[in-house]
Motif scaffolding. Structure first.
Motif, PDB file in Angstrom:
ATOM      1  N   GLY A  40       0.818  -1.202   0.000  1.00 45.66           N
ATOM      2  CA  GLY A  40       0.000   0.000   0.000  1.00 45.66           C
ATOM      3  C   GLY A  40       0.854   1.256   0.000  1.00 45.66           C
ATOM      4  O   GLY A  40       0.547   2.230  -0.664  1.00 45.66           O
ATOM      5  N   GLY A  41       1.947   1.221   0.737  1.00 43.52           N
ATOM      6  CA  GLY A  41       2.816   2.386   0.842  1.00 43.52           C
ATOM      7  C   GLY A  41       3.700   2.629  -0.366  1.00 43.52           C
ATOM      8  O   GLY A  41       4.045   3.765  -0.662  1.00 43.52           O
ATOM      9  N   THR A  42       4.074   1.579  -1.087  1.00 42.26           N
ATOM     10  CA  THR A  42       4.993   1.778  -2.221  1.00 42.26           C
ATOM     11  C   THR A  42       4.277   2.074  -3.518  1.00 42.26           C
ATOM     12  O   THR A  42       4.711   2.925  -4.290  1.00 42.26           O
ATOM     13  N   VAL A  43       3.186   1.361  -3.807  1.00 47.68           N
ATOM     14  CA  VAL A  43       2.504   1.540  -5.097  1.00 47.68           C
ATOM     15  C   VAL A  43       0.989   1.648  -4.962  1.00 47.68           C
ATOM     16  O   VAL A  43       0.278   1.665  -5.959  1.00 47.68           O
ATOM     17  N   GLY A  44       0.484   1.689  -3.715  1.00 52.17           N
ATOM     18  CA  GLY A  44      -0.948   1.814  -3.521  1.00 52.17           C
ATOM     19  C   GLY A  44      -1.702   0.505  -3.632  1.00 52.17           C
ATOM     20  O   GLY A  44      -2.913   0.490  -3.841  1.00 52.17           O
ATOM     21  N   SER A  45      -1.015  -0.617  -3.458  1.00 58.80           N
ATOM     22  CA  SER A  45      -1.660  -1.925  -3.521  1.00 58.80           C
ATOM     23  C   SER A  45      -2.777  -2.018  -2.487  1.00 58.80           C
ATOM     24  O   SER A  45      -2.649  -1.519  -1.380  1.00 58.80           O
ATOM     25  N   LYS A  46      -3.861  -2.662  -2.851  1.00 58.65           N
ATOM     26  CA  LYS A  46      -5.001  -2.814  -1.939  1.00 58.65           C
ATOM     27  C   LYS A  46      -5.040  -4.184  -1.272  1.00 58.65           C
ATOM     28  O   LYS A  46      -5.517  -4.311  -0.161  1.00 58.65           O
ATOM     29  N   LYS A  47      -4.567  -5.250  -1.961  1.00 64.11           N
ATOM     30  CA  LYS A  47      -4.718  -6.611  -1.445  1.00 64.11           C
ATOM     31  C   LYS A  47      -3.453  -7.451  -1.493  1.00 64.11           C
ATOM     32  O   LYS A  47      -3.503  -8.629  -1.188  1.00 64.11           O
ATOM     33  N   LEU A  48      -2.342  -6.876  -1.872  1.00 60.24           N
ATOM     34  CA  LEU A  48      -1.134  -7.670  -2.092  1.00 60.24           C
ATOM     35  C   LEU A  48       0.081  -6.978  -1.491  1.00 60.24           C
ATOM     36  O   LEU A  48       0.220  -5.756  -1.577  1.00 60.24           O
ATOM     37  N   TRP A  49       0.948  -7.793  -0.893  1.00 62.96           N
ATOM     38  CA  TRP A  49       2.259  -7.340  -0.435  1.00 62.96           C
ATOM     39  C   TRP A  49       3.296  -8.266  -1.045  1.00 62.96           C
ATOM     40  O   TRP A  49       3.121  -9.491  -1.053  1.00 62.96           O
ATOM     41  N   MET A  50       4.363  -7.711  -1.585  1.00 63.20           N
ATOM     42  CA  MET A  50       5.492  -8.508  -2.086  1.00 63.20           C
ATOM     43  C   MET A  50       6.778  -7.843  -1.634  1.00 63.20           C
ATOM     44  O   MET A  50       6.883  -6.619  -1.603  1.00 63.20           O
ATOM     45  N   GLY A  51       7.749  -8.683  -1.315  1.00 64.34           N
ATOM     46  CA  GLY A  51       9.019  -8.134  -0.899  1.00 64.34           C
ATOM     47  C   GLY A  51      10.147  -9.126  -1.041  1.00 64.34           C
ATOM     48  O   GLY A  51       9.930 -10.307  -1.329  1.00 64.34           O
ATOM     49  N   LEU A  52      11.330  -8.641  -0.844  1.00 64.98           N
ATOM     50  CA  LEU A  52      12.548  -9.424  -0.924  1.00 64.98           C
ATOM     51  C   LEU A  52      13.136  -9.497   0.475  1.00 64.98           C
ATOM     52  O   LEU A  52      13.277  -8.474   1.153  1.00 64.98           O
ATOM     53  N   VAL A  53      13.451 -10.713   0.914  1.00 68.93           N
ATOM     54  CA  VAL A  53      14.009 -10.895   2.250  1.00 68.93           C
ATOM     55  C   VAL A  53      15.299 -11.687   2.138  1.00 68.93           C
ATOM     56  O   VAL A  53      15.371 -12.672   1.406  1.00 68.93           O
ATOM     57  N   GLU A  54      16.305 -11.243   2.862  1.00 65.48           N
ATOM     58  CA  GLU A  54      17.583 -11.958   2.923  1.00 65.48           C
ATOM     59  C   GLU A  54      17.828 -12.404   4.355  1.00 65.48           C
ATOM     60  O   GLU A  54      17.750 -11.601   5.282  1.00 65.48           O
ATOM     61  N   ASN A  55      18.087 -13.691   4.523  1.00 69.33           N
ATOM     62  CA  ASN A  55      18.444 -14.238   5.833  1.00 69.33           C
ATOM     63  C   ASN A  55      19.933 -14.572   5.817  1.00 69.33           C
ATOM     64  O   ASN A  55      20.384 -15.344   4.974  1.00 69.33           O
ATOM     65  N   PRO A  56      20.697 -14.023   6.741  1.00 75.71           N
ATOM     66  CA  PRO A  56      22.145 -14.232   6.739  1.00 75.71           C
ATOM     67  C   PRO A  56      22.516 -15.680   7.069  1.00 75.71           C
ATOM     68  O   PRO A  56      21.685 -16.447   7.567  1.00 75.71           O
ATOM     69  N   PRO A  57      23.756 -16.059   6.803  1.00 78.28           N
ATOM     70  CA  PRO A  57      24.225 -17.406   7.155  1.00 78.28           C
ATOM     71  C   PRO A  57      24.007 -17.702   8.641  1.00 78.28           C
ATOM     72  O   PRO A  57      24.068 -16.803   9.486  1.00 78.28           O
ATOM     73  N   LEU A  58      23.744 -18.963   8.928  1.00 77.50           N
ATOM     74  CA  LEU A  58      23.562 -19.460  10.302  1.00 77.50           C
ATOM     75  C   LEU A  58      22.538 -18.643  11.095  1.00 77.50           C
ATOM     76  O   LEU A  58      22.762 -18.267  12.239  1.00 77.50           O
ATOM     77  N   SER A  59      21.380 -18.383  10.455  1.00 77.72           N
ATOM     78  CA  SER A  59      20.344 -17.602  11.123  1.00 77.72           C
ATOM     79  C   SER A  59      19.023 -18.361  11.135  1.00 77.72           C
ATOM     80  O   SER A  59      18.843 -19.332  10.402  1.00 77.72           O
ATOM     81  N   ALA A  60      18.114 -17.905  11.984  1.00 75.55           N
ATOM     82  CA  ALA A  60      16.761 -18.451  12.045  1.00 75.55           C
ATOM     83  C   ALA A  60      15.817 -17.338  12.486  1.00 75.55           C
ATOM     84  O   ALA A  60      16.188 -16.501  13.312  1.00 75.55           O
ATOM     85  N   THR A  61      14.611 -17.351  11.930  1.00 75.20           N
ATOM     86  CA  THR A  61      13.597 -16.415  12.402  1.00 75.20           C
ATOM     87  C   THR A  61      13.011 -16.955  13.698  1.00 75.20           C
ATOM     88  O   THR A  61      13.247 -18.107  14.059  1.00 75.20           O
ATOM     89  N   ASP A  62      12.226 -16.139  14.357  1.00 75.78           N
ATOM     90  CA  ASP A  62      11.469 -16.654  15.487  1.00 75.78           C
ATOM     91  C   ASP A  62      10.289 -17.461  14.945  1.00 75.78           C
ATOM     92  O   ASP A  62      10.005 -17.450  13.751  1.00 75.78           O
TER      93      ASP A  62
END
Length: 148
Positions: A40-62
């Protein structure tokens, strides 16, 4: 077929606040707003979010879920491991470049990058215009009726 050229790096205020629905929005590499490319903030999308995520070596999300949003994940590079609970045990699904995943709404999971040298890069699409991430203390199986 006709083509049009233009400088997509210059966005009008209407793009972010109420983008017209009759044009294609182009977000160039390097123009991401944090991780967000389409929102919504970048292009005014109403129903969709897309992004690029990088996880560093030897990492884990919660451990987390994405609320009522479905999440589609495409592995660009690296070898992530997606972990969820099947009701009996944790299930670990290893992936590589070119693989896709669907994470249904409210399903607790975690992403890991066990590689000591290579980062993981993924493209994520969610069925909301903004990213939702709800941290949970542990992985658990989502009851079938809770997912609806």
């Amino acid at each position: 077929m006709s083509t049009a050229t233009g400088d997509s790096t210059q966005r009008s205020a209407a793009d972010a606040s109420g983008a017209p629905g009759n044009r294609v929005h182009h977000v160039r590499a390097g123009e991401l707003d944090g991780h967000a490319a389409v929102s919504g903030g970048t292009v005014g999308s109403k129903k969709l979010w897309m992004g690029l995520v990088e996880n560093p070596p030897l990492s884990a999300t919660d451990n987390h879920h994405h609320g009522a949003s479905e999440a589609g994940i495409y592995v660009v590079s690296g070898h992530p491991v997606f972990v969820y609970h099947d009701g009996t045990k944790e299930v670990r699904v290893a992936a590589g470049p070119g693989d896709f995943f669907l994470v249904p709404p409210f399903v607790p999971h975690r992403e890991e990058n066990p590689d000591p040298d290579e980062p993981v890069v993924v493209v994520i699409a969610r069925t909301t215009q903004e990213p939702i991430k709800v941290s949970v203390p542990e992985l658990y199986q989502l009851a079938e009726d809770a997912a609806q």
